[in-house]
Motif scaffolding. Sequence first.
Motif, PDB file in Angstrom:
ATOM      1  N   LEU A 117      28.500  33.715  51.252  1.00  0.00           N
ATOM      2  CA  LEU A 117      29.722  33.284  50.572  1.00  0.00           C
ATOM      3  C   LEU A 117      30.706  32.637  51.541  1.00  0.00           C
ATOM      4  CD1 LEU A 117      30.165  36.304  48.162  1.00  0.00           C
ATOM      5  CD2 LEU A 117      29.591  33.962  47.525  1.00  0.00           C
ATOM      6  N   GLY A 172      30.713  29.993  49.252  1.00  0.00           N
ATOM      7  CA  GLY A 172      31.385  30.760  48.211  1.00  0.00           C
ATOM      8  C   GLY A 172      32.620  30.077  47.663  1.00  0.00           C
ATOM      9  N   LEU A 196      23.054  31.884  38.631  1.00  0.00           N
ATOM     10  CA  LEU A 196      24.413  31.728  38.103  1.00  0.00           C
ATOM     11  C   LEU A 196      24.391  31.004  36.754  1.00  0.00           C
ATOM     12  CD1 LEU A 196      26.480  30.800  41.280  1.00  0.00           C
ATOM     13  CD2 LEU A 196      26.921  32.748  39.767  1.00  0.00           C
ATOM     14  N   VAL A 236      33.466  33.194  38.170  1.00  0.00           N
ATOM     15  CA  VAL A 236      33.154  34.004  39.362  1.00  0.00           C
ATOM     16  C   VAL A 236      32.957  33.176  40.633  1.00  0.00           C
ATOM     17  CG1 VAL A 236      32.135  35.875  38.030  1.00  0.00           C
ATOM     18  CG2 VAL A 236      30.673  34.030  38.851  1.00  0.00           C
ATOM     19  N   ARG A 251      34.863  33.537  46.562  1.00  0.00           N
ATOM     20  CA  ARG A 251      34.244  34.559  47.401  1.00  0.00           C
ATOM     21  C   ARG A 251      34.696  35.981  47.136  1.00  0.00           C
ATOM     22  NH1 ARG A 251      34.559  31.540  53.057  1.00  0.00           N
ATOM     23  NH2 ARG A 251      36.150  30.446  51.887  1.00  0.00           N
ATOM     24  N   THR A 254      36.048  37.289  44.561  1.00  0.00           N
ATOM     25  CA  THR A 254      35.603  37.756  43.244  1.00  0.00           C
ATOM     26  C   THR A 254      34.179  38.290  43.329  1.00  0.00           C
ATOM     27  OG1 THR A 254      36.990  36.069  42.239  1.00  0.00           O
ATOM     28  CG2 THR A 254      35.274  37.025  40.842  1.00  0.00           C
ATOM     29  N   LEU A 255      33.294  37.529  43.966  1.00  0.00           N
ATOM     30  CA  LEU A 255      31.902  37.955  44.054  1.00  0.00           C
ATOM     31  C   LEU A 255      31.735  39.149  44.985  1.00  0.00           C
ATOM     32  CD1 LEU A 255      30.162  34.464  43.963  1.00  0.00           C
ATOM     33  CD2 LEU A 255      29.943  36.281  42.260  1.00  0.00           C
ATOM     34  N   ILE A 279      32.608  42.200  43.000  1.00  0.00           N
ATOM     35  CA  ILE A 279      31.484  42.548  42.119  1.00  0.00           C
ATOM     36  C   ILE A 279      30.349  43.175  42.929  1.00  0.00           C
ATOM     37  CG2 ILE A 279      29.725  41.609  40.550  1.00  0.00           C
ATOM     38  CD1 ILE A 279      31.910  39.414  39.878  1.00  0.00           C
ATOM     39  N   ARG A 280      30.072  42.640  44.110  1.00  0.00           N
ATOM     40  CA  ARG A 280      29.062  43.253  44.996  1.00  0.00           C
ATOM     41  C   ARG A 280      29.408  44.714  45.257  1.00  0.00           C
ATOM     42  NH1 ARG A 280      29.592  42.468  51.278  1.00  0.00           N
ATOM     43  NH2 ARG A 280      31.338  43.766  50.631  1.00  0.00           N
ATOM     44  N   ARG A 319      42.275  39.678  41.536  1.00  0.00           N
ATOM     45  CA  ARG A 319      40.866  39.609  41.190  1.00  0.00           C
ATOM     46  C   ARG A 319      40.469  40.713  40.205  1.00  0.00           C
ATOM     47  NH1 ARG A 319      42.439  35.883  43.683  1.00  0.00           N
ATOM     48  NH2 ARG A 319      41.251  34.627  45.175  1.00  0.00           N
ATOM     49  N   LEU A 344      25.332  40.071  36.804  1.00  0.00           N
ATOM     50  CA  LEU A 344      25.500  39.158  37.946  1.00  0.00           C
ATOM     51  C   LEU A 344      24.636  39.534  39.148  1.00  0.00           C
ATOM     52  CD1 LEU A 344      29.297  38.479  37.636  1.00  0.00           C
ATOM     53  CD2 LEU A 344      27.550  36.704  37.868  1.00  0.00           C
ATOM     54  N   LEU A 362      23.888  37.499  42.855  1.00  0.00           N
ATOM     55  CA  LEU A 362      24.315  38.024  44.155  1.00  0.00           C
ATOM     56  C   LEU A 362      23.117  38.308  45.057  1.00  0.00           C
ATOM     57  CD1 LEU A 362      27.287  40.282  43.073  1.00  0.00           C
ATOM     58  CD2 LEU A 362      27.388  38.439  44.750  1.00  0.00           C
TER      59      LEU A 362
END
Lengths: 184, 184
Positions: A24, A28, A103, B27, B30, B32-33, B36-37, B63, B96, B100
Motif C-alpha cells: 500500500l 495504496g 477489488l 476503500v 491506504r 482505510t485498507l 480493515i487489515r 476512517r 475484502l 488484501l
Amino acid sequence: MATVDGMALGKDYATQECSIARALEVVGERWTLLVIRDALYGVRRYNDFLVHLGIPRAVLANRLQALTAEGILEKRRYQESPTRDEYVLTERGIALWPALRALGIWGREQLGGEPMRTFWHADCGTELSPHGTCATCGTLVAVRDIDMRPGPGLAADPADPVSRALLGPRRLLQPIETEQRGPA
Amino acid sequence: MATVDGMALGKDYATQECSIARALEVVGERWTLLVIRDALYGVRRYNDFLVHLGIPRAVLANRLQALTAEGILEKRRYQESPTRDEYVLTERGIALWPALRALGIWGREQLGGEPMRTFWHADCGTELSPHGTCATCGTLVAVRDIDMRPGPGLAADPADPVSRALLGPRRLLQPIETEQRGPA
C-alpha cells in the motif's frame, strides 16, 4: 522509495514490515491503481490515460513518474520528432492484476451494478471464476491469456476515444491505438 | 456514498461505473485498507487501532466513521459506564480479504522481505496457496477457517500491546484482548 504527495505512512514497525502495508505504501492510492488498471487494459499514452480517467494533469504526471520510479511502469520512446513516450507495465506491474481483480469482484458483489467487462481464458473460451481460475481447465490464468469482453454495464456510445477502443473484446495488455496526439 | 477528506474521484463515466473504480471510491486509500487489515486480524477497539497502526487520531476517527457509514464496519457498544464502542467487520468488510491477501502476496513477491504472517486452512493444517486455496483439499478457504501463524519476519518483542497479542498463532477475526482502555 517514491511516494505520492506527502502520503507516506508513519515509521511504525507494524505497518512498515507487513507485506500488505508495504504494497500500500507503493500502490495504496486510488489514482495509482486506476492508472495500473488502464495499463492492464492496454492504455500506454499520456493523453489516453488523461481522457479515459478524467484525471487532473498534475496528478497523472506525478503518478506516472512514481510508478516508473517503482519499476511498475517502464517509459519507452515511440517517436523521435517530436519526442513521444509511452508507459508500459513491467512484470512487477502485471503482477498487480490479482489484487485489482479481487477489488473489482468485491465492488461488483458488494456495491452492485452491471458488469462492464468480463474476463475469459482465451485458450478455453471459459469465463474466469471469482478467484481467477478457469472453470474448464482449472488453471490460474496468466494475464496474457485473458480475454476481456464487454459486459451489460458498458455504455454503447462513450464520449472518449479510449472507452470506444475498449468497446470490443480484446486481450489484456494489447496496446490501444487511438488518434490522439502525445502530450502538448 | 461517504468519502474520505475530499478525495472523491471525478464524475467521469469510465471511472464511476467500473467495479474496480467503485471499490476504490470506497476503500482506495491506504489507511482505510490497513484499518480493515487490522480488523481481519481481530482488532476492534479505537485505542488498539491507534497504537498498532501509528495512525493520527483524526485520520482514524474519519476512517472508522466512513467505514461504518459504508457498512464495512459495525459499531457495537461493549460497555455502558463509561460508554465504550468497538468496531466489528460486517460480511461486506470480511469480503475484502481476497483483495488484501492479493496485495500482501504482491508486496512479498515484488518488494521482498521475510513474511510476518502465514495463513493456513485450519481444518487441514495446510498453508494456503498464493491464490488463497488449500493445497490439500483444493477449496477456496473462507476467512473464518483461516489460521494466521507468525512468520520469520515478525519481531520477537514488539513495543505495542496489539503486536504482542498478534505474536502467537490465531484464527482470523478472533477478537484481540489488550489491557488498553477505550478512547480518553
